[in-house]
Design a protein around this motif. Structure first.
Motif, PDB file in Angstrom:
ATOM      1  N   VAL A 133      50.163   0.181  -2.527  1.00 29.12           N
ATOM      2  CA  VAL A 133      48.904   0.575  -3.166  1.00 29.12           C
ATOM      3  C   VAL A 133      48.387   1.879  -2.560  1.00 29.12           C
ATOM      4  CG1 VAL A 133      46.463  -0.050  -3.404  1.00 29.12           C
ATOM      5  CG2 VAL A 133      48.241  -1.744  -3.885  1.00 29.12           C
ATOM      6  N   LYS A 134      48.501   2.005  -1.242  1.00 26.36           N
ATOM      7  CA  LYS A 134      48.029   3.235  -0.591  1.00 26.36           C
ATOM      8  C   LYS A 134      48.818   4.454  -1.072  1.00 26.36           C
ATOM      9  CE  LYS A 134      46.087   1.286   3.638  1.00 26.36           C
ATOM     10  NZ  LYS A 134      46.066   1.303   5.103  1.00 26.36           N
ATOM     11  N   PHE A 135      50.141   4.305  -1.139  1.00 23.88           N
ATOM     12  CA  PHE A 135      50.971   5.422  -1.612  1.00 23.88           C
ATOM     13  C   PHE A 135      50.658   5.767  -3.068  1.00 23.88           C
ATOM     14  CE2 PHE A 135      54.705   4.725   1.586  1.00 23.88           C
ATOM     15  CZ  PHE A 135      53.900   5.239   2.592  1.00 23.88           C
ATOM     16  N   ASN A 136      50.506   4.734  -3.898  1.00 21.71           N
ATOM     17  CA  ASN A 136      50.200   4.982  -5.308  1.00 21.71           C
ATOM     18  C   ASN A 136      48.851   5.678  -5.475  1.00 21.71           C
ATOM     19  OD1 ASN A 136      52.576   3.882  -6.156  1.00 21.71           O
ATOM     20  ND2 ASN A 136      51.709   1.877  -6.679  1.00 21.71           N
ATOM     21  N   ASP A 137      47.856   5.206  -4.724  1.00 22.01           N
ATOM     22  CA  ASP A 137      46.530   5.823  -4.808  1.00 22.01           C
ATOM     23  C   ASP A 137      46.577   7.284  -4.353  1.00 22.01           C
ATOM     24  OD1 ASP A 137      45.191   3.748  -5.926  1.00 22.01           O
ATOM     25  OD2 ASP A 137      44.158   3.094  -4.104  1.00 22.01           O
ATOM     26  N   ALA A 138      47.328   7.545  -3.287  1.00 28.15           N
ATOM     27  CA  ALA A 138      47.411   8.923  -2.783  1.00 28.15           C
ATOM     28  C   ALA A 138      48.031   9.836  -3.840  1.00 28.15           C
ATOM     29  CB  ALA A 138      48.217   8.969  -1.491  1.00 28.15           C
ATOM     30  N   ASP A 139      49.090   9.355  -4.486  1.00 27.90           N
ATOM     31  CA  ASP A 139      49.717  10.176  -5.530  1.00 27.90           C
ATOM     32  C   ASP A 139      48.800  10.314  -6.743  1.00 27.90           C
ATOM     33  OD1 ASP A 139      51.910  10.761  -4.049  1.00 27.90           O
ATOM     34  OD2 ASP A 139      53.274   9.357  -5.047  1.00 27.90           O
ATOM     35  N   LEU A 140      48.064   9.255  -7.070  1.00 30.05           N
ATOM     36  CA  LEU A 140      47.144   9.310  -8.211  1.00 30.05           C
ATOM     37  C   LEU A 140      46.001  10.293  -7.951  1.00 30.05           C
ATOM     38  CD1 LEU A 140      46.105   8.258 -10.935  1.00 30.05           C
ATOM     39  CD2 LEU A 140      45.079   6.316  -9.731  1.00 30.05           C
ATOM     40  N   ILE A 141      45.441  10.249  -6.745  1.00 29.43           N
ATOM     41  CA  ILE A 141      44.293  11.105  -6.398  1.00 29.43           C
ATOM     42  C   ILE A 141      44.725  12.564  -6.268  1.00 29.43           C
ATOM     43  CG2 ILE A 141      42.664  11.580  -4.504  1.00 29.43           C
ATOM     44  CD1 ILE A 141      42.365   8.477  -4.262  1.00 29.43           C
ATOM     45  N   GLY A 142      45.964  12.797  -5.833  1.00 34.61           N
ATOM     46  CA  GLY A 142      46.576  14.110  -6.004  1.00 34.61           C
ATOM     47  C   GLY A 142      46.236  15.199  -5.007  1.00 34.61           C
ATOM     48  N   ILE A 143      45.764  14.835  -3.826  1.00 37.93           N
ATOM     49  CA  ILE A 143      45.538  15.842  -2.782  1.00 37.93           C
ATOM     50  C   ILE A 143      46.909  16.387  -2.363  1.00 37.93           C
ATOM     51  CG2 ILE A 143      44.707  16.147  -0.400  1.00 37.93           C
ATOM     52  CD1 ILE A 143      42.658  13.832  -1.168  1.00 37.93           C
ATOM     53  N   PRO A 144      47.061  17.716  -2.236  1.00 36.64           N
ATOM     54  CA  PRO A 144      48.417  18.294  -2.135  1.00 36.64           C
ATOM     55  C   PRO A 144      49.207  17.863  -0.903  1.00 36.64           C
ATOM     56  CG  PRO A 144      46.717  20.015  -1.982  1.00 36.64           C
ATOM     57  CD  PRO A 144      46.041  18.767  -2.407  1.00 36.64           C
ATOM     58  N   LYS A 145      48.535  17.607   0.220  1.00 35.30           N
ATOM     59  CA  LYS A 145      49.265  17.199   1.429  1.00 35.30           C
ATOM     60  C   LYS A 145      48.869  15.793   1.852  1.00 35.30           C
ATOM     61  CE  LYS A 145      50.651  21.271   3.993  1.00 35.30           C
ATOM     62  NZ  LYS A 145      49.871  22.499   4.071  1.00 35.30           N
ATOM     63  N   GLN A 146      49.881  14.952   2.083  1.00 33.70           N
ATOM     64  CA  GLN A 146      49.622  13.611   2.613  1.00 33.70           C
ATOM     65  C   GLN A 146      50.204  13.527   4.020  1.00 33.70           C
ATOM     66  OE1 GLN A 146      51.402  10.842  -0.170  1.00 33.70           O
ATOM     67  NE2 GLN A 146      50.401  11.806  -1.946  1.00 33.70           N
ATOM     68  N   ILE A 147      49.460  12.925   4.919  1.00 31.41           N
ATOM     69  CA  ILE A 147      49.994  12.636   6.253  1.00 31.41           C
ATOM     70  C   ILE A 147      50.049  11.123   6.396  1.00 31.41           C
ATOM     71  CG2 ILE A 147      49.654  12.850   8.748  1.00 31.41           C
ATOM     72  CD1 ILE A 147      48.148  15.418   8.262  1.00 31.41           C
ATOM     73  N   ILE A 148      51.232  10.614   6.683  1.00 34.16           N
ATOM     74  CA  ILE A 148      51.429   9.166   6.729  1.00 34.16           C
ATOM     75  C   ILE A 148      51.694   8.736   8.171  1.00 34.16           C
ATOM     76  CG2 ILE A 148      52.848   7.259   5.881  1.00 34.16           C
ATOM     77  CD1 ILE A 148      53.526   9.387   3.515  1.00 34.16           C
ATOM     78  N   PHE A 195      40.625   9.854   4.292  1.00 32.53           N
ATOM     79  CA  PHE A 195      41.349   8.996   5.241  1.00 32.53           C
ATOM     80  C   PHE A 195      41.441   7.590   4.662  1.00 32.53           C
ATOM     81  CE2 PHE A 195      40.868   6.920   9.732  1.00 32.53           C
ATOM     82  CZ  PHE A 195      42.180   6.475   9.673  1.00 32.53           C
ATOM     83  N   ASP A 196      42.656   7.190   4.279  1.00 28.90           N
ATOM     84  CA  ASP A 196      42.839   5.830   3.769  1.00 28.90           C
ATOM     85  C   ASP A 196      42.949   4.886   4.962  1.00 28.90           C
ATOM     86  OD1 ASP A 196      43.341   3.512   2.461  1.00 28.90           O
ATOM     87  OD2 ASP A 196      44.809   4.355   1.068  1.00 28.90           O
ATOM     88  N   ASP A 197      41.800   4.357   5.345  1.00 30.06           N
ATOM     89  CA  ASP A 197      41.710   3.500   6.538  1.00 30.06           C
ATOM     90  C   ASP A 197      41.618   2.027   6.145  1.00 30.06           C
ATOM     91  OD1 ASP A 197      39.242   3.821   5.313  1.00 30.06           O
ATOM     92  OD2 ASP A 197      38.110   3.635   7.175  1.00 30.06           O
ATOM     93  N   ARG A 198      42.002   1.709   4.908  1.00 30.54           N
ATOM     94  CA  ARG A 198      41.906   0.311   4.470  1.00 30.54           C
ATOM     95  C   ARG A 198      42.893  -0.555   5.246  1.00 30.54           C
ATOM     96  NH1 ARG A 198      42.484   1.201  -1.933  1.00 30.54           N
ATOM     97  NH2 ARG A 198      43.956   2.766  -1.165  1.00 30.54           N
ATOM     98  N   GLN A 199      42.420  -1.714   5.687  1.00 32.31           N
ATOM     99  CA  GLN A 199      43.272  -2.589   6.488  1.00 32.31           C
ATOM    100  C   GLN A 199      43.798  -3.766   5.677  1.00 32.31           C
ATOM    101  OE1 GLN A 199      42.166  -3.471  10.443  1.00 32.31           O
ATOM    102  NE2 GLN A 199      41.156  -1.513  10.797  1.00 32.31           N
ATOM    103  N   ASP A 200      43.228  -3.973   4.496  1.00 31.99           N
ATOM    104  CA  ASP A 200      43.627  -5.135   3.695  1.00 31.99           C
ATOM    105  C   ASP A 200      44.407  -4.710   2.453  1.00 31.99           C
ATOM    106  OD1 ASP A 200      41.610  -3.804   2.489  1.00 31.99           O
ATOM    107  OD2 ASP A 200      40.374  -5.555   2.058  1.00 31.99           O
ATOM    108  N   THR A 201      45.016  -3.535   2.529  1.00 31.43           N
ATOM    109  CA  THR A 201      45.665  -2.972   1.346  1.00 31.43           C
ATOM    110  C   THR A 201      47.135  -2.723   1.657  1.00 31.43           C
ATOM    111  OG1 THR A 201      43.586  -1.902   0.818  1.00 31.43           O
ATOM    112  CG2 THR A 201      45.526  -1.078  -0.332  1.00 31.43           C
ATOM    113  N   THR A 202      47.993  -2.984   0.682  1.00 32.34           N
ATOM    114  CA  THR A 202      49.426  -2.826   0.932  1.00 32.34           C
ATOM    115  C   THR A 202      49.812  -1.350   0.985  1.00 32.34           C
ATOM    116  OG1 THR A 202      50.007  -2.770  -1.405  1.00 32.34           O
ATOM    117  CG2 THR A 202      49.881  -4.948  -0.366  1.00 32.34           C
ATOM    118  N   THR A 203      50.939  -1.106   1.631  1.00 29.29           N
ATOM    119  CA  THR A 203      51.483   0.248   1.710  1.00 29.29           C
ATOM    120  C   THR A 203      51.701   0.821   0.315  1.00 29.29           C
ATOM    121  OG1 THR A 203      52.578  -0.316   3.767  1.00 29.29           O
ATOM    122  CG2 THR A 203      53.435   1.587   2.576  1.00 29.29           C
TER     123      THR A 203
END
Lengths: 415, 415
Positions: free
Chosen positions: B367-382, B357-365
């Motif tokens: 960065v969150k999208f890039n990290d999710a794609d980098l980490i590579g979990i097959p399903k993302q819920i936005i 769960f990317d619950d960071r509040q001080d992080t840009t959208t």
């Protein structure tokens, strides 16, 4: 699991080259195999116990906020030189080896240095703290002698957690919490009654630490019981005026009970010892750099298994506490009851019990009973020819040897 | 798990000292840490993948009749001298170390010798056979160079199973069965399409063995595809008249497709090589002594993880197959959606999904999208501010990058 499929065999005699009760019993009963003094292979039954212990500890670590990792055996000399722990004069039980290009490597006996080094990539801000990585990993100590079976291995399985906190206050909260977490673990492992939180010296980095000492004649330490109700003790080595004063204790050695004991865990405040040596800093809320404040929290898992054996056995063999027993039930089929026993086995497995099923057809009743007592699963179910005519079976308590005759219909409710 | 609690951080840049794609990506995304060339620590995300792979393999081994054990790293010279594998001229990638009394020890790179030695205590009769012990254990090879990341480690995690059979016929049945078990494992790991059962030489003890080779540009081997449908290939090194004749094959190298490939597993008929060297016998049904017939069955678990990365990534990062992904779902809360996202997180966890769960509040959208794609979990819920006004969320497929907008009510049915 059917005993006819289990490859490990019990022995009639204890191994002659072992002096410790834990190694003698565990080898005799087919749980472990000795490779070298202090180096043991875990056979199927032994590995099941190790996994049970590990899972109890893992759950408590996760609940306390731990994050499991797996570090390496091979250790980089450069990192350990920074903390002055590479030299054999500083640490006298290193195993060392070499790469083909002659670079010296160590086999890890603990992991402060590589973990602090690693954290330089992951800790930068106060927002990154506190964190509590831990691992369940094989460690190595080049002991001069290894005569205590799996209680003092040259190769052994350990849970080591490390805390990274912003400051001493934040550290202390977790350190105090871990005292409770540790006692909860020892309670679950059936060692709670005999285990004492024990005041001890802290090594070079902190004045004091806590050990967790389990009273046993097989122990190598001596503790003085300070408070039986609170399960608080003090290590004999640290029973001195200064320690008593620091803890506000007014005690007389002569009036206290002393006990031999096994150190089954310890927790240390490491302070800045390793963060300073390896330069692990974070930026605080004011934008200033500070060193990270650390602690470490160890439990020897293979040693714990040895301690449990030392405390839970009799002249017939092992007596596992339910929580760490390799199986829930030892099911014994006597002659001419195979079909009946098979049905009960299937039903028990279906209901989620783990069952060791003595389905041997060429083995005497005496051997089966002896093996069951030696292997030490807490509950035995005995299927005999006469009893099944009345739809009855026997449940035997391994520890008390008490036998109850019950109807098969009520069997599953009574387990 | 909340990302604000996860200690590992992603990096903007790949590490400069790694040439392999698997190590670059896994370090950049915070799955592993490099201790030394070929020696890697598994961080929380990496260990979760290792455990997923291990559990798939463990289940298949247990189903095939395997019994899990845990052997030791430290190896006794005396046992290995009997099989003539102690000398560095016979085995050139030993790590060696010494006890305080100067006794030489090795770090295990495989375990035939100690296991055969151990079995002398547990095998005596034909009734004790066949048996299939296996372990998931850390092994050591003193590689001259280690440039393939976790695909060729100096310290690596391996599953090694060994079969002990009464004779060649009994052995062959299991050996053939294991070919299918192995392909089932690679299918479950998402490598089935690219993995070939590959004819290879058998070393000193048996004329042939089978390797399991996964087609990848990162591979160090070359295979020729014999039968695409049956997924059968032959190792380039063993493509010769004799091999073709022995397998009844009539092939022309020029007409076959060749591929670079990674060896992800192998199975060997060991025959009597080790049972004779260490004198492991059983008494047959006629009361006569016979040597035990053996096989061994290896899978490099850390190598498999590396191979999966080599085959499943793109320019944005990792793309895990569902079966080995560290989490089922990567949940992303964008700004001002914290409460809403918290509820969905709790509900997903309650329903048994594992969620990062990317619950960071001080992080840009971004960065969150890039990290999710980098980490590579097959399903993302936005969870975005506009969408939740309509009770809608976005589900993004990591691999295809396809986004679906769905109502929260139908979310749990669609996962």
């Amino acid at each position: 699991m059917r005993i006819t499929k289990l490859f490990s065999k019990t022995r009639k005699d204890s191994p002659k080259d072992e002096t410790s009760k834990n190694a003698q019993l565990l080898i005799k009963s087919g749980y472990i195999h000795k490779e070298l003094a202090g180096v043991y292979t875990y056979l199927p039954l032994g590995l099941r116990v190790i996994n049970k212990i590990s899972n109890i500890i893992r759950e408590e670590m996760d609940n306390a906020g731990g994050q499991e990792i797996l570090m390496t055996v091979l250790q980089d000399k450069n990192i350990w030189e920074k903390s002055k722990r590479w030299d054999d004069n500083a640490v006298d039980d290193w195993f060392k080896t070499r790469l083909k290009n002659n670079t010296e490597l160590g086999l890890g006996f603990t992991h402060e240095e590589p973990l602090v080094n690693l954290m330089k990539n992951h800790i930068s801000s106060y927002k990154d703290l506190p964190i509590y990585p831990y691992q369940i990993q094989t460690k190595f100590r080049n002991e001069l002698r290894a005569k205590s079976g799996i209680m003092r291995g040259r190769e052994f399985l350990m849970k080591d957690m490390y805390s990274f906190s912003k400051n001493k206050e934040e550290h202390n909260l977790f350190y105090e919490k871990m005292k409770e977490v540790y006692m909860s673990i020892f309670n679950q492992l059936g060692l709670g009654d005999k285990t004492y939180t024990t005041i001890s010296s802290g090594g070079s980095f902190s004045k004091y630490s806590y050990e967790f000492q389990t009273v046993s004649d097989a122990g190598e330490d001596i503790i003085y019981i300070i408070d039986q109700e609170k399960k608080l003790a003090i290590n004999e080595d640290d029973f001195n005026e200064e320690t008593l004063k620091d803890f506000g204790l007014n005690l007389n050695k002569e009036t206290l009970r002393s006990e031999k004991s096994i150190e089954v865990g310890d927790i240390y405040s490491l302070g800045y010892r390793y963060s300073k040596a390896l330069n692990l800093k974070y930026t605080n809320e004011k934008g200033l750099d500070e060193f990270v404040y650390m602690g470490c929290y160890g439990i020897g898992i293979s040693r714990l298994m040895g301690a449990i054996v030392e405390l839970n056995s009799d002249d017939k063999g092992l007596v596992w506490p339910r929580e760490v027993s390799p199986f829930d039930i030892h099911l014994i089929s006597l002659s001419k009851t195979e079909d009946y026993a098979n049905k009960i086995y299937d039903e028990l497995v279906k209901r989620g019990f783990s069952v060791l099923f003595d389905d041997r057809q060429d083995t005497t009743t005496g051997v089966k009973f002896n093996d069951a007592d030696l292997i030490g699963i807490p509950k035995q179910i005995i299927i005999g020819e006469k009893r099944i005519k009345n739809n009855e079976v026997e449940i035997k308590d391994r520890k008390t040897q008490e036998i109850k005759i019950i109807s098969v219909d009520s069997l599953y409710d009574l387990l």
